[in-house]
Design an enzyme around this catalytic site. Structure first.
Site, short mmCIF file in Angstrom:
data_model
loop_
_atom_site.label_atom_id
_atom_site.label_comp_id
_atom_site.label_asym_id
_atom_site.label_seq_id
_atom_site.Cartn_x
_atom_site.Cartn_y
_atom_site.Cartn_z
CE1 TYR A 128 -2.53 -3.44 1.02
CE2 TYR A 128 -4.27 -1.81 0.95
CZ TYR A 128 -3.85 -3.13 0.93
OH TYR A 128 -4.78 -4.13 0.84
CE LYS A 132 3.10 -17.87 -0.27
NZ LYS A 132 2.31 -19.11 -0.23
CG ASP A 188 -0.48 -20.42 1.30
OD1 ASP A 188 0.09 -20.07 2.35
OD2 ASP A 188 0.11 -20.95 0.36
CG ASP A 244 -7.57 -4.74 2.39
OD1 ASP A 244 -8.75 -4.81 2.79
OD2 ASP A 244 -7.22 -4.02 1.44
#
Ligand code: NAI
Length: 338
Positions: free
Chosen positions: A126, A173, A206, A230
């Site tokens: 962002y 991740k 995930d 988000d």
């Protein structure tokens, strides 16, 4: 005691849900002098700026805002209003409690969901650093800093300690983004050492999504960088009955803005169908932040009581009532408690 707060109705369903939340706050008897600021798609396009300076000035003055959603114009290359506001005011902690409400039909009938998302709110993808390297090749830069990662981790662990919450799960991740998410994790681990009473664990994003869908009741507090926060916020909203229910706070060192997770919902705007629960719970968080603990509790209990009765609910949660009818039911409950 009287307080000052900035009120940003926003657009789409924003004016409807903010009016409802203000009615609920007023019913608690807390005296708030609202500074009303217009920030919406029309204002942005007319003034050709995302953040009119008087809005920033108002929040610096009042220190607290209650905000409806604002549509980011698609044309014109404007950055997201919300991202700009959070960055300009350095509202680094996005806090989103996701809880089962009585009487709302979901796929999880036999478990109680009660988790809180702590999302870093100022950086990651962002940062808005996108450019075309050569024709048809775009890069978007993910920024993760030690300063921002430490302070969001500190915020989440401090919250856990102060509120007796048991476990924090970092979502990442780092198996792929070894440097950026790796830094986020290292910071979280470092902070965790200072809070031995809070259980700390990590999940790859995930896997976290699958675990959240399969066993949402196993999660307590979730700590994550901006983008995962988000996405996971909407996923978890879906677990408890939808976006109409999940509130949020954007917190900085001195300033705070309270707003729902949902957007401006143009598909139902102006029809009296919007569910104001998410913004009412955001207002409950605002009252707590202002030190109006009793009033906050009354507002929260009143909303839950209306759900328990199940008679005055909006369409998104299986009812047939309008925004105004639901709001009147909440106001009545608040008055009953006085
Ligand atoms: P959205 O959250 O506005 O709507 C998604 C779906 O959820 C729609 O079907 C909508 O009707 C439903 N929904 C949302 N809130 C609801 C409520 N309170 N009661 C009943 N149903 C509700 O997401 P969408 O459509 O992706 O975004 C629309 C606009 O909102 C975009 O311009 C986006 O930029 C803006 N937005 C603004 C945010 C903010 O100001 N904090 C946050 C997210 C999006």
């Amino acid at each position: 005691m009287s307080h000052h707060a900035t009120l940003i109705p926003g657009d789409g369903i924003g004016p409807e849900v903010t009016a409802a939340a203000v009615r609920a706050v007023e019913a608690t008897g807390v005296n708030i002098q609202w500074e009303r600021c217009e920030l919406n798609e029309e204002v942005i396009l007319r003034r050709n700026e995302v953040l009119p300076p008087e809005i920033i000035a108002s929040i610096h003055r009042t220190k607290v805002g209650l905000k409806g959603p604002v549509t980011t114009p698609i044309a014109g290359g404007f950055p997201s209003v919300n991202v700009a506001l959070r960055k300009a005011l350095d509202l680094y902690a996005n806090v989103r409690p996701v809880r089962t409400l009585p009487g709302v039909k979901t796929r999880y009938t036999d478990v109680a969901i009660d988790m809180i998302i702590f999302r870093e709110n100022t950086e990651d993808l962002y940062a808005g650093l996108e450019h075309e390297v050569v024709k048809d090749v775009i890069t978007s830069i993910k920024v993760i800093t030690r300063v921002a990662s430490i302070r969001i981790a500190e915020y989440a662990f401090r919250y856990a300690r102060e509120n007796g919450r048991k476990r924090i799960t970092s979502v990442h991740k780092a198996n792929i983004m070894k440097l950026s998410d790796g830094m986020f994790l290292r910071c979280a681990r470092e902070v965790a050492l200072g809070y031995p009473e809070v259980e700390y664990r990590e999940l790859i994003v995930d896997n976290a999504c699958m675990q959240l869908v399969m066993h949402p009741e196993r999660f307590d507090l979730l700590l994550m960088p901006n983008l995962y926060g988000d996405i996971v916020s909407d996923l978890t909203a879906g677990l408890v009955g939808g976006l109409g229910l999940v509130p949020g706070a954007n917190i900085g060192e001195k300033l705070a803005i309270f707003e729902a997770v949902h957007g401006s919902a143009p598909d139902i705007a102006g029809k009296g169908l919007a569910n104001p629960t998410a913004l009412m719970f955001s207002a409950e968080m605002m009252l707590t932040h202002l030190g109006e603990i009793e009033a906050a509790k009354r507002l929260g209990l009143a909303v839950r009581a209306v759900y328990e009765r199940g008679e005055k609910l909006t369409c998104d949660v299986g009812g047939a009532c309008s925004t105004a009818e639901f709001t009147s039911a909440v106001v009545k409950e608040i008055q009953k408690q006085q």
